[in-house]
Motif scaffolding. Sequence first.
Motif, mmCIF file in Angstrom:
data_model
loop_
_atom_site.group_PDB
_atom_site.id
_atom_site.type_symbol
_atom_site.label_atom_id
_atom_site.label_comp_id
_atom_site.label_asym_id
_atom_site.label_seq_id
_atom_site.Cartn_x
_atom_site.Cartn_y
_atom_site.Cartn_z
ATOM 1 N N HIS A 1 0.757 -1.284 0.203
ATOM 2 C CA HIS A 1 -0.116 0.088 -0.094
ATOM 3 C C HIS A 1 0.815 1.196 -0.149
ATOM 4 O O HIS A 1 0.364 2.304 -0.113
ATOM 5 N N PRO B 1 2.032 2.758 -4.848
ATOM 6 C CA PRO B 1 1.799 4.039 -5.334
ATOM 7 C C PRO B 1 3.210 4.821 -5.673
ATOM 8 O O PRO B 1 3.046 5.613 -6.699
ATOM 9 N N GLU C 1 -7.035 -8.761 -3.360
ATOM 10 C CA GLU C 1 -6.922 -7.287 -2.820
ATOM 11 C C GLU C 1 -5.497 -6.724 -3.707
ATOM 12 O O GLU C 1 -5.578 -5.466 -3.687
ATOM 13 N N ARG D 1 -6.980 -5.339 -6.858
ATOM 14 C CA ARG D 1 -7.717 -3.983 -6.588
ATOM 15 C C ARG D 1 -6.843 -2.851 -6.223
ATOM 16 O O ARG D 1 -7.301 -1.554 -6.622
ATOM 17 N N LEU D 2 -5.782 -3.183 -5.563
ATOM 18 C CA LEU D 2 -4.629 -2.135 -5.163
ATOM 19 C C LEU D 2 -4.023 -1.479 -6.240
ATOM 20 O O LEU D 2 -3.780 -0.213 -6.552
ATOM 21 N N ARG E 1 -5.271 -1.561 -9.688
ATOM 22 C CA ARG E 1 -6.305 -0.966 -10.255
ATOM 23 C C ARG E 1 -6.479 0.492 -9.621
ATOM 24 O O ARG E 1 -6.507 1.521 -10.517
ATOM 25 N N SER E 2 -6.522 0.544 -8.398
ATOM 26 C CA SER E 2 -6.733 1.768 -7.555
ATOM 27 C C SER E 2 -5.676 2.988 -8.005
ATOM 28 O O SER E 2 -5.911 4.317 -7.709
ATOM 29 N N HIS E 3 -4.376 2.551 -8.357
ATOM 30 C CA HIS E 3 -3.474 3.342 -8.752
ATOM 31 C C HIS E 3 -3.028 3.373 -10.217
ATOM 32 O O HIS E 3 -1.950 4.000 -10.568
#
Length: 255
Positions: free
Chosen positions: A141, A145, A204, A207-208, A210-212
């Motif tokens: 996390h 990023p 997880e 999704r992580l 894709r979120s970035h």
Amino acid sequence: MTAHGDRSDHTELNRRYWEDRAAAWHGPLARDQWSLPEPCWGLWGTPEARVRVLPDDLAGMRTVELGCGTAYVSARLARAGARPVGVDFSEKQLATARAMQAEFGIDFPLLLGRAEEVPCGDDTFGLAISEYGASLWCDPHRWIPEAARVLVPGGLLVFIRYSPLFALCAPPGGRASTTLLRGQFGLGRLEWGERTEFVLPHGEMLRLLRSHGFVVEDLIEVQAPRPAHRDYAEVSADWAHEWPSEEIWKARLAG
């Protein structure tokens, strides 16, 4: 090993582990790793020709290795014409990397720093790569990023890590078995006492990424060959021939 526990910062714990113990194990391996004529990956020496980890057009590409250790991956990239930078938080590992650079006549920047706070500017690299570096020892996390920040739009992220199945079957201080030893829900931060590792479940991790802004291009679950060149204290080749002990992710930053 547990998936829960103290959520305090892991960086200093892991840095001490590498400075005090692990660098002494990995340093003697550096020459052989730098000497390999063709790239291969992970615990089982999976050939590049089989998994196609690297882009075809590396010439002139700026690359960053996150948690580079002795920087043999960056050396492979340099031989292919890339312009690599290696980042690691272990001074001893970087010292070994510099010795290898001098021995093999391959020079590129080596930076002391954290993959969770990369000492490089935004939109700098076409490829970010980690083979059991940031991908295992850093909080995803935080480091994912950072990988997104330093990559150019359309840049590629490649990382190699333990599989979630291995993490579910690995006992503290022992070898992976055929028994599930912990639950998958809540899997993520793995405390080994003297060190902390990170293995997110697939959902997880997806999704992580894709979120970035990443689009996953491939997920390669690596099968150990038969015969294998060796076993490891944490996993046997026979186990890893039946179930994936490690995996390779390839994700492209949208742009």
